[in-house]
Design a protein around this motif. Structure first.
Motif, short mmCIF file in Angstrom:
data_model
loop_
_atom_site.label_atom_id
_atom_site.label_comp_id
_atom_site.label_asym_id
_atom_site.label_seq_id
_atom_site.Cartn_x
_atom_site.Cartn_y
_atom_site.Cartn_z
N ARG A 1 116.39 -40.73 -8.10
CA ARG A 1 116.41 -41.20 -7.07
C ARG A 1 116.01 -40.73 -5.79
O ARG A 1 115.81 -39.70 -6.32
CB ARG A 1 118.04 -41.22 -6.04
CG ARG A 1 119.34 -41.96 -7.34
CD ARG A 1 120.72 -41.72 -6.83
NE ARG A 1 121.45 -42.76 -7.87
CZ ARG A 1 121.48 -43.79 -7.22
NH1 ARG A 1 120.64 -45.02 -6.71
NH2 ARG A 1 122.36 -45.09 -8.54
N LEU A 2 115.29 -41.50 -4.86
CA LEU A 2 115.00 -41.19 -3.30
C LEU A 2 115.77 -39.96 -2.51
O LEU A 2 116.40 -40.44 -2.04
CB LEU A 2 114.27 -42.37 -2.49
CG LEU A 2 113.43 -41.87 -1.25
CD1 LEU A 2 111.92 -40.77 -2.51
CD2 LEU A 2 112.79 -42.96 -0.82
N ALA A 3 115.30 -39.23 -2.15
CA ALA A 3 115.89 -37.94 -1.58
C ALA A 3 115.84 -37.50 -0.04
O ALA A 3 116.48 -37.53 0.69
CB ALA A 3 116.48 -36.56 -2.38
N ALA A 4 114.65 -37.96 -0.05
CA ALA A 4 114.34 -38.35 1.64
C ALA A 4 113.54 -38.92 1.87
O ALA A 4 112.74 -39.42 1.42
CB ALA A 4 113.36 -35.93 1.34
N PRO A 5 113.13 -39.10 3.23
CA PRO A 5 112.12 -40.36 3.67
C PRO A 5 111.32 -39.52 3.42
O PRO A 5 109.80 -39.41 3.26
CB PRO A 5 112.19 -40.42 5.15
CG PRO A 5 113.68 -39.36 5.16
CD PRO A 5 113.69 -38.61 4.26
N LEU A 6 110.07 -40.82 2.84
CA LEU A 6 108.34 -41.14 2.73
C LEU A 6 108.23 -40.72 3.82
O LEU A 6 108.28 -41.71 4.77
CB LEU A 6 107.95 -42.15 1.93
CG LEU A 6 108.98 -42.46 0.30
CD1 LEU A 6 109.20 -43.69 0.00
CD2 LEU A 6 108.63 -40.96 -0.22
N GLN A 7 106.68 -40.53 3.86
CA GLN A 7 105.63 -40.16 4.49
C GLN A 7 103.86 -40.52 3.85
O GLN A 7 104.37 -40.68 2.83
CB GLN A 7 105.37 -39.26 5.54
CG GLN A 7 106.94 -38.71 5.81
CD GLN A 7 106.83 -37.21 6.86
OE1 GLN A 7 105.50 -36.45 6.94
NE2 GLN A 7 107.72 -36.76 6.54
N ARG A 8 103.20 -41.13 5.23
CA ARG A 8 101.54 -41.66 4.78
C ARG A 8 101.00 -40.52 4.04
O ARG A 8 100.96 -40.19 3.04
CB ARG A 8 101.21 -41.77 5.87
CG ARG A 8 101.23 -42.91 6.30
CD ARG A 8 100.77 -42.50 7.98
NE ARG A 8 99.07 -43.23 7.38
CZ ARG A 8 98.54 -44.31 7.15
NH1 ARG A 8 99.74 -45.31 7.02
NH2 ARG A 8 97.50 -44.31 6.64
N LYS A 9 101.90 -39.29 3.95
CA LYS A 9 100.67 -38.57 3.42
C LYS A 9 101.97 -38.41 1.39
O LYS A 9 101.07 -37.31 0.57
CB LYS A 9 101.36 -36.40 3.44
CG LYS A 9 102.50 -36.49 4.05
CD LYS A 9 103.01 -34.84 3.76
CE LYS A 9 104.43 -34.64 4.11
NZ LYS A 9 104.48 -33.33 4.73
#
Length: 904
Positions: free
Chosen positions: A668-676
């Protein structure tokens, strides 16, 4: 009918068995005791509650079960606590007792009549009352929660719950939310969040509600204190730090719904998995009904809208039974007749219908599979009577929650002179299909009682005695006999008894797999009631087609061997016959069927079924934390604990973006995604079983973070390259795909720079050779100086200075040629520039060494600052060719020709 006097009247004693037989059919004894109480604390009086007067000693009491925590006075019937303290939370039957359900200790007490002429067995229950001796606890002292910024006021988030080993009022009763970190008193409330507690079937559920504006740019994290209190007196509490992080969500799909097992459903997660997209619940591994009769868990459904909305429901899953348990027969003592090591000792003068042993039979299966019929085998002078009624089970008969109970009674008078012992076999058969059977035996030894007086052969004996006979003269020989006198008569044996395998019925053995060949894996016991040669048994195996030559048996010990190691995964059950033949004339024989069950050994590592290492999962950048990325599905050829698997994320997660469920395998995804974070991520997972020692397998989960896949071949090529990279190499981000292209551009630029430098070198050498020193004063290139002004033998020297500019981003830092994808910082200067070196054609001796020592990187030359200086050409007219030092592959951006006075 409660007596208050010290003696029980004779008429009451005669009616007492009838009264007790009616009471024994019901569970009438119920008491209460507080946990952690001292020893010898009175709980209740069995005699008073049954209406039995005591004091005469003709009626006594015996505690048949529950001896670990309880004791009873044999004369007065007073029930009290034993030496071992009662800890409610440590009792196995109370581990899953919550709320209004009761935790209890079961016991059995027998009421024994005079000379054990009658015995009645009563079941009792001691309710263990809870005290507040445990504080609440959170799953972790640090709780994390991610929320989207700009959430509307009133948005609700579920928080982890605290647990308390106590229950009822002593369990968790309320939650508090405090602002600020630290452990100081007087902390206020939060201005952005508030707490709401909901009552659910599983208990109190804390919920975090947004009541203020969330602006990630202004503040992206909040630290709160979540406190849980129980309802004890005095109350106990626990605290955990709650970190709330705000994150920015660009987009979401309102119609996409994700399903997941709610928090607190870890037990169900060991056996079940839920498809995040469809909500289908499937079996992950088989459950044993006798260990887990039902699974009670919650399922949550959450959409991807803004704000996201969720709902939850409770699921109760019943595990259906199958007949996989053999009935168990246990024979215990009853009353004052001792029973040790399977031998009961009874005097021959006991009355007919005297209970001599208690037989308890149980089958953990349910329904027809758990209904048991118990019978005696053979012609021993005994019979079985159900405790409290007729056989067949139920609350009002011999069956109870703890199985079926029978009393073994004498059916005929016992006579020591006829038989000194009796072997009694008891067989229990369930009603399943196919039915399973269990058995046990007890030896009843008969004690001799001197109940026979000596007898003469004649009632009147006459004899004639001559007068004047001297003293001591024999007058008459008389004969008398006594049945109690033991007469030994040797009876010669004849071969009239067939050999017998024990226990009777099917012979079932369990052996672990992978036992080395020619090692014992089972042992059969055969006996023959004859003696001498007639009892000399020869054993051999009757083989079938499937077992041809695999097993053999020792004729002296009965041990069974295998000629090769057994593999449970190839075959779990082996069946073959054994035969025993005695040495009589004619010989007699018997046969039995052996069932050999091969138990599991942890000899198979997990095998990952999906996802394939060559595949990848597309993850949009707008995905919220908690979304399922992929689920690792693995199987293990072993069984039981050896097939239970745990999942662990090893490498490839430098940003902390992903987490894996230890038991379910969902990534599962645990943190928000950013452009980097755009690009390919290779997650290295380890799948381990729970065997001893555990075995494991390594697998990859490739996640491509992007809005779409515009060029699937590029992504597949990156996935293929990642499979060749070492496990310790981090592949996390868009540079994992771009590094190879950037490295190619760097190679092209380097080749062009090298070509340009070579061309420039040719030009500079040509200029150095043809430079004219006659038109310059001082030291000039190509001009011969007087000997006292020269630094050595030779003419003028041409010195070229180079300005070096290095961009690290243009060069691959990996000698293997694979870019890790992690962005490096850029710099205009190298970390260690080469020194400025000047040498004449003859080498670094004399003048050249002195000047090379004086020059260094970054020195000011003619008012100009250089990063590095290198000698390109140094020559004198008609001298040898110039030499080159210190280029080092750097890019040349400027060139300058100096005279000697330019160097200072």
């Amino acid at each position: 009918m409660r007596q208050t006097g010290a003696e029980l009247p004779r008429c009451s004693l005669l009616l007492l068995p009838l009264l007790l037989s009616r009471l024994a059919a019901k569970q009438v004894l119920r008491y209460r005791a507080v946990e952690e109480g001292p020893a010898n604390l009175p709980i209740g009086n069995v005699a008073a509650d049954l209406g039995i007067g005591v004091g005469s000693g003709e009626v006594s009491f015996s505690l048949e079960s529950g001896l670990d925590y309880l004791r009873i006075d044999n004369i007065t019937g007073q029930l009290s606590t034993g030496a071992r303290r009662i800890d409610r939370e440590a009792l196995a039957q109370c581990q899953k007792v919550f709320d209004e359900k009761e935790c209890f200790l079961d016991f059995e007490v027998s009421v024994i009549g005079p000379a054990q002429s009658w015995v009645h067995l009563f079941e009792g229950r001691v309710i263990v009352q809870d005290i507040n001796d445990n504080a609440p606890s959170f799953p972790s002292p640090l709780l994390s929660l991610s929320v989207e910024e700009n959430r509307p006021i009133g948005t609700l988030y579920l928080l982890p719950t605290a647990t308390d080993r106590d229950f009822g009022q002593n369990g968790v009763q309320r939650y508090e939310l405090l602002a600020g970190a630290g452990r100081s008193r007087g902390r206020g409330r939060s201005s952005v969040f508030e707490l709401q507690v909901a009552d659910t079937p599983e208990g109190k559920q804390p919920q975090l509600i947004v009541k203020g504006d969330l602006d990630r740019e202004r503040r992206d994290a909040y630290e709160l204190i979540l406190r849980a209190r129980d309802g004890g007196d005095p109350p106990k509490s626990a605290e955990a730090t709650l970190r709330v992080r705000a994150w920015d969500a660009d987009a979401a799909a309102n119609g996409q719904v994700e399903y997941a097992l709610a928090a607190g459903s870890e037990a169900a997660g060991r056996f079940l998995r839920i498809d995040p997209g469809s909500g289908w619940i499937s079996i992950l591994r088989a459950a044993d009904r006798e260990r887990t009769a039902q699974l009670h868990f919650s399922v949550t459904a959450q959409d991807h809208g803004l704000p996201p909305r969720s709902a939850s429901t409770s699921v109760l899953l019943h595990v259906l039974d199958r007949n996989d348990n053999t009935p168990t027969v246990e024979i215990r003592k009853i009353g004052r007749i001792p029973l040790r090591a399977g031998v009961a000792r009874v005097m021959e003068d006991v009355a007919v219908d005297t209970p001599v042993a208690l037989v308890q039979v149980w089958d953990p299966d349910e329904g027809r599979n758990g209904e048991v019929t118990c019978t005696l085998v053979g012609d021993a002078p005994f019979r079985l009577k159900p405790v409290g009624g007729e056989a067949g089970g139920g609350a009002d008969t011999g069956g109870s929650a703890r199985g079926w109970k029978y009393l073994l009674h004498t059916a005929e008078p016992l006579d020591f002179e006829t038989a000194q012992s009796h072997q009694v076999w008891i067989v229990a058969v369930d009603a399943g299909s196919p039915s399973l059977a269990g058995n046990a035996s007890v030896t009843v030894e008969v004690g001799d009682v001197n109940e026979h007086a000596p007898l003469f052969q004649q009632g009147v004996i006459e004899a004639a005695v001559p007068e004047n006979s001297p003293p001591g003269e024999p007058v008459l020989r008389v004969k008398a006999w006594d049945r109690d006198v033991l007469v030994l008569v040797r009876v010669l044996d004849r071969n009239d008894n067939t050999p017998l395998f024990l226990p009777r019925g099917p012979l079932i053995f369990h052996t672990p797999e992978n036992v080395p060949p020619d090692m014992p894996i089972a042992m059969v016991t055969a006996m023959d009631a004859d003696e001498g040669q007639n009892a000399n048994l020869h054993l051999f195996i009757t083989l079938g087609e499937e077992e041809e030559g695999l097993f053999f048996i020792s004729n002296t010990t009965g041990a069974i061997f295998s000629r090769r190691s057994l593999d449970r995964e190839r075959r779990a059950v082996h069946r073959f016959g054994v035969t025993a033949v005695d040495g009589g004339t004619p010989p007699l024989s018997c046969s039995a069927t052996v069932t050999l069950i091969v138990t599991d050994d942890n000899d198979n590592p997990p095998t990952v079924v999906s996802p394939d290492n060559t595949s990848f999962a597309l993850l949009p950048p707008s995905s919220p934390p908690g979304v399922a990325v992929a689920t690792v599905v693995a199987v293990d050829a072993d069984e039981g604990r050896n097939a239970e698997m745990r999942f662990e994320l090893l490498e490839g997660n430098p940003w902390g973006l992903f987490r894996v469920e230890p038991e379910g395998g969902a990534v599962r995804l645990a943190a928000p995604l950013q452009r980097k974070h755009l690009g390919l991520h290779r997650l290295v997972l380890r799948v381990s079983d729970c065997g001893a020692p555990p075995l494991h397998a390594i697998t990859f989960v490739h996640v491509y973070v992007n809005g779409s896949v515009s060029n699937a071949s590029v992504v597949r090529a990156a996935v293929a390259r990642s499979q060749e990279a070492p496990l310790g190499r981090i592949i996390a981000g868009k540079h994992a795909e771009e590094g190879r292209g950037q490295r190619g551009i760097g190679v092209v630029i380097g080749a062009m720079a090298g070509g340009a430098a070579l061309l420039l070198l040719v030009i500079l050498v040509t200029m150095a050779i043809h430079c004219d020193p006659t038109h310059r004063k001082g030291y000039e290139a190509g001009r011969r100086e007087p000997p006292d002004q020269q630094g050595g033998a030779g003419g003028g020297y041409c010195v070229v200075l180079q300005r070096v500019s290095l961009s690290l981003a243009e060069w691959s830092q990996d000698p293997g040629g694979y870019d890790s994808g992690v962005e490096e910082s850029e710099s205009d200067t190298p970390s260690s520039p080469p020194p400025f070196r000047i040498a004449p054609p003859g080498g670094l001796e004399g003048w050249g060494q002195r000047h090379a020592h004086r020059s260094s990187a970054g020195r000011k030359v003619s008012g100009r600052s250089y990063d590095a200086l290198s000698c390109v050409g140094m020559s004198e007219p008609c001298g040898p060719a110039p030499s080159l030092y210190g280029m080092g592959g750097y890019r040349t951006t400027s060139c300058h020709t100096l005279t000697r006075r330019d160097v200072h």
